[in-house]
Design a protein around this motif. Structure first.
Motif, PDB file in Angstrom:
ATOM      1  N   LYS A 229       0.830  -1.201   0.000  1.00  9.12           N
ATOM      2  CA  LYS A 229       0.000   0.000   0.000  1.00  9.12           C
ATOM      3  C   LYS A 229       0.866   1.253   0.000  1.00  9.12           C
ATOM      4  N   ARG A 231       3.899   1.517  -1.126  1.00  4.74           N
ATOM      5  CA  ARG A 231       4.555   1.664  -2.432  1.00  4.74           C
ATOM      6  C   ARG A 231       3.579   2.281  -3.425  1.00  4.74           C
ATOM      7  N   GLU A 232       2.350   1.760  -3.420  1.00  2.00           N
ATOM      8  CA  GLU A 232       1.361   2.284  -4.372  1.00  2.00           C
ATOM      9  C   GLU A 232       1.056   3.751  -4.093  1.00  2.00           C
ATOM     10  N   THR A 233       0.968   4.105  -2.812  1.00  2.00           N
ATOM     11  CA  THR A 233       0.706   5.504  -2.458  1.00  2.00           C
ATOM     12  C   THR A 233       1.845   6.383  -2.953  1.00  2.00           C
ATOM     13  N   LEU A 235       4.014   5.826  -5.296  1.00  2.00           N
ATOM     14  CA  LEU A 235       4.116   5.891  -6.760  1.00  2.00           C
ATOM     15  C   LEU A 235       2.967   6.681  -7.388  1.00  2.00           C
ATOM     16  N   SER A 236       1.886   6.899  -6.611  1.00  2.00           N
ATOM     17  CA  SER A 236       0.754   7.629  -7.174  1.00  2.00           C
ATOM     18  C   SER A 236       0.845   9.121  -6.874  1.00  2.00           C
ATOM     19  N   LEU A 237       1.783   9.499  -6.025  1.00  2.33           N
ATOM     20  CA  LEU A 237       1.881  10.908  -5.619  1.00  2.33           C
ATOM     21  C   LEU A 237       2.995  11.645  -6.362  1.00  2.33           C
ATOM     22  N   THR A 248      11.179   0.863 -10.224  1.00  2.00           N
ATOM     23  CA  THR A 248       9.806   1.381 -10.219  1.00  2.00           C
ATOM     24  C   THR A 248       9.707   2.515 -11.231  1.00  2.00           C
ATOM     25  N   GLN A 305      -1.454   7.882   5.103  1.00  2.00           N
ATOM     26  CA  GLN A 305      -0.589   7.866   3.908  1.00  2.00           C
ATOM     27  C   GLN A 305       0.874   7.892   4.322  1.00  2.00           C
TER      28      GLN A 305
END
Ligand code: CUA
Length: 317
Positions: A229, A231-233, A235-237, A248, A305
């Motif tokens: 989670k 990592r996804e956060t 990479l989305s910011l 990545t 976050q």
């Protein structure tokens, strides 16, 4: 590479090199005969005082020769080309099958659904741009494309093939010697075409097993559900615009690289040490408060976050 335009380092490339040389030599012979005849006739039958041209029509033997010989040549080359195409397309007996997908602008390598490539989350090993194979092994490449037409080509290993959206194409490659071979997308596919490189890494069998182990460990670390989670956060910011984390999509060059941030002695330019949960949290929560004038903005992230991101950053050792 020597003085020659090709340098085959595998059976597939050698097969193509053979037909290349046959056609090249035939072309040189034809060039010599045609241009030689032209120059000879030009000199011998040029206009000179006291000579009158003989008037006659046609020459059956000559006309027959220059019709029949090229016809036989063209037919022979066609047969030879089809034979070589069959060699290029014959993926039977492959020791490894890798699914390679072209997309703007990288190659995604999906290793086969075999136990040795299995990750802890049940998926299988995937790579980008780099393709790892064992030496002296016939490797079946299943090609596909996510968007437009690309073309897979590692010149020394041979076997160029298009990756076409909506269908699968197949080829095989095999390398004689361990080493790193450069390849390149060979079909113009947009502005990133020139950067769509292929790095083919060929290992000895022992090295290959070691490489798989390392790649699995790395992939498992990145896929760990406990930190997924975060990592996804991350990479989305906006983080990815400034920071690089190898492996990545985060490839920003403005801020420090974070690939091994958890192994560093300090962060925030040395102000916060050691690199632990408390200091990372404090930093991300409000960078300018810790270090006035820092380029890293306060992104006003929620506590959750920040917690998720910090848990992930702590795995980057
Ligand atoms: Cu992909 Cu050119």
């Amino acid at each position: 590479m020597g003085p020659w335009p090709n340098d085959p380092l595998g059976p597939q490339a050698r097969s193509s090199a053979e037909i290349y040389w046959i056609m090249f030599v035939a072309a040189i012979v034809v060039l010599a005969i045609v241009d030689g005849g032209l120059i000879y006739a030009g000199i011998k039958f040029r206009d000179r005082p006291g000579h009158t041209a003989k008037q006659f029509h046609g020459h059956n033997t000559l006309e027959l020769l220059w019709t029949v010989v090229p016809t036989i040549m063209v037919i022979s080359f066609s047969v030879l080309s089809f034979q070589k195409l069959n060699v290029m397309n014959d993926t039977s007996g492959a020791g490894l099958t890798v699914n390679v997908q072209g997309q703007q602008w990288t190659w995604v390598m999906n290793y086969p659904k075999e136990d040795r490539f299995k990750l802890t989350d049940g998926t299988y090993l995937q790579g980008a741009q780099e393709l790892h194979i064992p030496v002296n092994t016939k490797v079946h490449i299943q090609l596909s494309s996510k968007d437009v037409i690309h073309s897979f080509w590692v010149p020394n290993i041979g076997g160029k093939k298009d990756a076409v959206p909506g269908r699968n194409t197949d080829l095989w490659i095999q390398a004689d010697k361990p080493g790193t071979y450069k390849g390149q997308c060979f079909e113009f596919c947009g502005t990133g075409h020139a950067d769509m490189l292929i790095t083919l890494v060929v290992h000895t069998p022992d090295d290959y097993a070691t490489w798989i182990k390392g790649a699995l460990a790395e992939a498992n670390r990145l896929n760990d559900p406990a930190t997924k989670k975060g990592r996804e956060t991350f990479l989305s910011l906006a983080c990815v615009g400034c920071h690089t984390v190898q492996g990545t999509v985060a490839q920003g060059k403005v801020g420090p690289e974070l690939t091994h941030v958890a192994s560093k002695k300090s962060i925030a330019g040395g102000l916060l040490s050691p690199v632990n949960e408390e200091n990372l949290t404090r930093w991300i929560h409000n960078p300018p408060a810790v270090k006035p004038g820092t380029l890293m903005p306060n992104l006003n992230l929620s506590d959750e976050q920040i917690h998720d991101i910090v848990q992930w950053l702590l795995t980057l050792k």
